[in-house]
Write a protein that holds these residues in place. Sequence first.
Motif, short mmCIF file in Angstrom:
data_model
loop_
_atom_site.label_atom_id
_atom_site.label_comp_id
_atom_site.label_asym_id
_atom_site.label_seq_id
_atom_site.Cartn_x
_atom_site.Cartn_y
_atom_site.Cartn_z
N SER A 44 37.78 130.34 132.94
CA SER A 44 36.36 130.73 132.97
C SER A 44 35.73 130.45 134.32
O SER A 44 34.61 130.88 134.57
N VAL A 45 36.43 129.75 135.20
CA VAL A 45 35.91 129.47 136.54
C VAL A 45 36.77 130.23 137.55
O VAL A 45 37.99 130.14 137.53
N LEU A 62 31.31 130.87 137.27
CA LEU A 62 31.84 131.38 136.00
C LEU A 62 32.04 132.89 136.08
O LEU A 62 31.33 133.58 136.79
N VAL A 142 29.20 133.60 128.11
CA VAL A 142 29.18 132.43 127.22
C VAL A 142 30.49 132.35 126.43
O VAL A 142 31.09 131.28 126.31
N VAL A 145 33.76 130.94 128.07
CA VAL A 145 33.89 129.47 128.13
C VAL A 145 34.27 128.92 126.75
O VAL A 145 35.18 128.10 126.62
N VAL A 146 33.58 129.37 125.71
CA VAL A 146 33.86 128.95 124.32
C VAL A 146 33.76 130.18 123.44
O VAL A 146 32.66 130.62 123.08
N ARG A 149 30.83 131.36 120.85
CA ARG A 149 29.60 130.60 121.07
C ARG A 149 28.36 131.50 121.21
O ARG A 149 27.26 131.09 120.85
N ASP A 152 26.08 131.74 118.38
CA ASP A 152 25.48 130.50 117.88
C ASP A 152 24.66 129.82 118.97
O ASP A 152 24.82 128.63 119.25
N CYS A 153 23.80 130.62 119.64
CA CYS A 153 22.83 130.03 120.55
C CYS A 153 21.70 131.05 120.72
O CYS A 153 21.83 132.20 120.33
N HIS A 205 40.89 119.28 126.87
CA HIS A 205 39.50 119.15 126.42
C HIS A 205 39.36 117.87 125.61
O HIS A 205 40.17 117.61 124.71
N PRO A 208 34.16 116.43 121.83
CA PRO A 208 32.81 116.88 122.19
C PRO A 208 31.79 115.74 122.08
O PRO A 208 31.83 114.94 121.14
N LEU A 220 30.30 119.66 113.80
CA LEU A 220 30.77 120.53 114.87
C LEU A 220 30.96 121.93 114.32
O LEU A 220 31.46 122.10 113.20
N TYR A 223 34.03 127.06 115.76
CA TYR A 223 34.66 127.52 117.01
C TYR A 223 34.99 126.35 117.93
O TYR A 223 35.70 126.53 118.92
N LEU A 224 34.50 125.14 117.63
CA LEU A 224 34.90 123.96 118.41
C LEU A 224 36.01 123.17 117.72
O LEU A 224 36.90 122.64 118.38
N ARG A 227 39.57 124.80 118.20
CA ARG A 227 40.11 125.01 119.55
C ARG A 227 41.47 124.37 119.71
O ARG A 227 41.70 123.25 119.38
#
Lengths: 227, 227
Positions: A44-45, A62, A142, A145-146, A149, A152-153, A205, A208, A220, A223-224, A227
């Motif tokens: 993602s970077v 990103l 978004v 990265v995850v 996600r 869910d924001c 990782h 969290p 949580l 999706y977390l 992983r």
Amino acid sequence: MQGSPPGSPATTSYTPTDRTTPTRSATQASYDREVVHAILDEGSVCHLGFVRDGAPVVLPTLYARVGERLYVHGSTGSRPLLMTGRADPGLAVCLTVTHVDGLVLARSAFHHSMNYRSVVVHGIARQVTDPEERRTALDALVDQVVPGRSRDCRPANAKELAATSVIRLDLEEVSAKMRAGGVNDEPEDLSLPHWAGVIPVRTAHGTPLTDPRLPPATPLPDYLTTR
Amino acid sequence: MQGSPPGSPATTSYTPTDRTTPTRSATQASYDREVVHAILDEGSVCHLGFVRDGAPVVLPTLYARVGERLYVHGSTGSRPLLMTGRADPGLAVCLTVTHVDGLVLARSAFHHSMNYRSVVVHGIARQVTDPEERRTALDALVDQVVPGRSRDCRPANAKELAATSVIRLDLEEVSAKMRAGGVNDEPEDLSLPHWAGVIPVRTAHGTPLTDPRLPPATPLPDYLTTR
């Protein structure tokens, strides 16, 4: 929108050009779309290079892949994105993504190496102005990265959208390079009394760290945990 | 040899210039030598940018720091190193090192971010021709990956030295950028039903894979077991 629709490339490989053809063959090069996509999708970077006042600039940022397009975003006040304004012919960039897979310790200093996979994309980055494409790109940034996600924001509001530049780089002039496997020592070095081998490297990782302002015992999201 | 001797800088900070001064302040910038050195010393892979035919090129490569100098090496047949031949005025480069420390998941898409530490070095890369400095640089390049390793492998012989270019970039125009800490959500978003927090990210090393051609039961060297 310009270019081929995402997800419907004309061929299974990118066409090599002078600047995507390596001058050395110690590592393996690939122009295969699936190989390139897999490397891009694992990260993602990226490191985004461009030219300012004749000198190179390389910044970490990103990215997201949507079909045969890469997207990068940033503040409308940031330098590289300002340089790709609507009226401009775009900005020549080189976008590079690298995963380190291992440290290769040979018996000779000369044959020390890294196992890695990288993708280098050359092209012209252009501002995305179509509102729907901008939304798609921001969701993808978004989810890169995850995964999952973006649903869910809170999506960007009008003020946030106005403050965000989205630029696009089409996957056309692209190459992957990689090294894998063990130690390549000279035959006459094999009896030297030095340890040799590969130390695997991966991105890990951790657990969290929940924002302390969340209600206690907030679970949580799936999706977390998967992983 | 040109420049200040390694290890004896005149000041504790690098002097900001126009291109090392960020246009935005969402992240923290630093010009402190200790901060910059610590970030550089933690890594071994950089992204090296240069300009070829007017377009940017960004390639991943190993680097080493020796005092206030960075070294990069490669085959004498590789393009970027060829472009820094002895008779040349050197090659304008931008060398960037990035460590990702965490994924920041905010309640709003807009405030998603990464925790990271990066160093960006601008300057002119020049071929190193002094034999002693070349040896020092090549040892440092091995030790940057695995400290202590250069004393436990066969040094480059004359043929290997002839095939290897070493280029140097002095730490003069340098900045560090970093983000650390938790989620920066808007106050009005704190009651939204979305999980928020930080997922720590680190680089993990796996169990060393010993070259099968080593004598059985060869122990791991101390510099690997104490990592």
